[in-house]
Design an enzyme around this catalytic site. Structure first.
Site, PDB file in Angstrom:
ATOM      1  N   ASP A  39       0.958  40.419  68.738  1.00 56.04           N
ATOM      2  CA  ASP A  39       1.029  41.849  68.416  1.00 56.04           C
ATOM      3  C   ASP A  39       0.229  42.091  67.157  1.00 56.04           C
ATOM      4  O   ASP A  39       0.256  41.298  66.222  1.00 56.04           O
ATOM      5  CB  ASP A  39       2.476  42.334  68.292  1.00 56.04           C
ATOM      6  CG  ASP A  39       3.304  41.546  67.298  1.00 56.04           C
ATOM      7  OD1 ASP A  39       3.429  41.990  66.148  1.00 56.04           O
ATOM      8  OD2 ASP A  39       3.840  40.488  67.689  1.00 56.04           O
ATOM      9  N   GLU A 128      12.585  49.344  62.152  1.00 55.14           N
ATOM     10  CA  GLU A 128      12.984  48.235  61.287  1.00 55.14           C
ATOM     11  C   GLU A 128      13.673  48.671  60.001  1.00 55.14           C
ATOM     12  O   GLU A 128      14.641  48.055  59.563  1.00 55.14           O
ATOM     13  CB  GLU A 128      11.758  47.391  60.915  1.00 55.14           C
ATOM     14  CG  GLU A 128      11.043  46.771  62.103  1.00 55.14           C
ATOM     15  CD  GLU A 128       9.854  45.941  61.663  1.00 55.14           C
ATOM     16  OE1 GLU A 128       9.990  45.152  60.703  1.00 55.14           O
ATOM     17  OE2 GLU A 128       8.769  46.092  62.259  1.00 55.14           O
TER      18      GLU A 128
END
Length: 312
Positions: A39, A128
């Site tokens: 990623d 997050e």
């Protein structure tokens, strides 16, 4: 180029394909394919996707943007060139919402960035930073984002999260969406919480892949992360980008009280641990751990020591 981590990942995937179940899976699970993935975002700079593909990578996830108005400057180029290299690809949005309404706005913004593009993998919510949010609010925002994104695109998205949040934060309602879990230094996630299994597993942020200068996140993906069996599927036309209202200033980080998401969780030092390794695997920094635990010498920790780990 020697890449011990890449070789290990490919060897594990091959063993799983032979049905030996070395990662504790059933024979049926071990027989399913496991895809090597990465990623990326603008921090990887200009990526040579032909070399990435030649190095054994099957899937590339790229950051589309952040919040409700930021577009990753490499997003369009990454999308086009990853497709040209024959890689399966997907996109994620880094969510910064602090209210349910912001969660919905950011989902609509993400849908607008997916409009007109063909991805083989599910769109992903990367939520997050939960500082300043209690547990219920964090879950309400996440669910609103995922539901809105599904309504806007017509496909079921996935959720990316760290391993400790799976246990400490996320409610079972989110388990309706495929899980992409991060836990560094492990052969397999120690827990998937309310989820029966993981569809993505990010196991290091220090990977080396030909075609990328510097470190990159390495992942393993299962078929659950794919759309339409992995064939690129046009995303339905998304509604126009909503008008953006200024994001309110975040409130100071609160002291945890009953009913709130805790601001720290305990961790017991294991044999072989270093503060750097703990920081990497639990998504924090050595400096933050040292300050939080009043460590005069960050290089000196001992087996059985109890550390506090910040959430977010």
């Amino acid at each position: 180029m020697q890449k011990s981590i890449r070789i290990m990942a490919l060897c594990l995937a091959a063993v799983m394909g032979m049905g030996l179940g070395i990662l504790g899976q059933s024979r049926a699970e071990a027989a399913e394919p496991v895809y090597a993935g990465i990623d990326i975002s603008r921090y990887q700079g200009t990526v040579d996707f032909d070399r990435v593909a030649a190095d054994g990578i099957d899937i590339v996830y790229m950051r589309a943007g952040e919040g409700n108005d930021y577009i990753d400057p490499e997003y369009e180029r990454n999308y086009q060139q990853a497709r040209e290299a024959g890689l399966k690809s997907g996109a994620y949005l880094y969510v910064t919402a602090t209210t349910v309404d912001e969660g919905r706005e950011q989902a609509k913004f993400f849908a607008s960035l997916l409009q007109g593009k063909e991805f083989a993998c599910r769109p992903v919510m990367d939520f997050e930073n939960l500082r300043g949010l209690n547990r219920q609010t964090a879950n309400d925002i996440a669910l609103a984002f995922l539901q809105t994104l599904e309504e806007e695109t017509g496909v079921t998205p996935a959720i990316y999260t760290g391993a400790y949040k799976v246990e400490a934060v996320w409610d079972p309602a989110l388990a309706a969406y495929p899980l992409w879990i991060a836990e560094y230094g492990a052969e397999e996630p120690k827990t998937t919480g309310a989820w029966k299994e993981w569809s993505g597993f990010q196991y290091t942020d220090k990977g080396q892949v030909d075609g990328i200068d510097g470190d990159v996140d390495l992942d393993r993906f299962r078929p659950g992360i794919l759309l339409n069996g992995g064939e690129p599927t046009p995303e339905p036309t998304a509604s126009p980008k909503p008008s953006i209202t200024p994001k309110p200033t975040a409130t100071p980080k609160p002291t945890a009280t009953p009913g709130q998401c805790p601001t720290t969780i305990p961790y017991i030092v294991q044999r072989g641990d270093t503060l750097s390794r703990i920081a990497d695997s639990l998504e924090t920094t050595v400096a933050e751990l040292a300050a939080l635990n009043h460590l005069k010498n960050p290089d000196r920790i001992y087996v059985g020591q109890r550390l506090l780990i910040p959430i977010g």
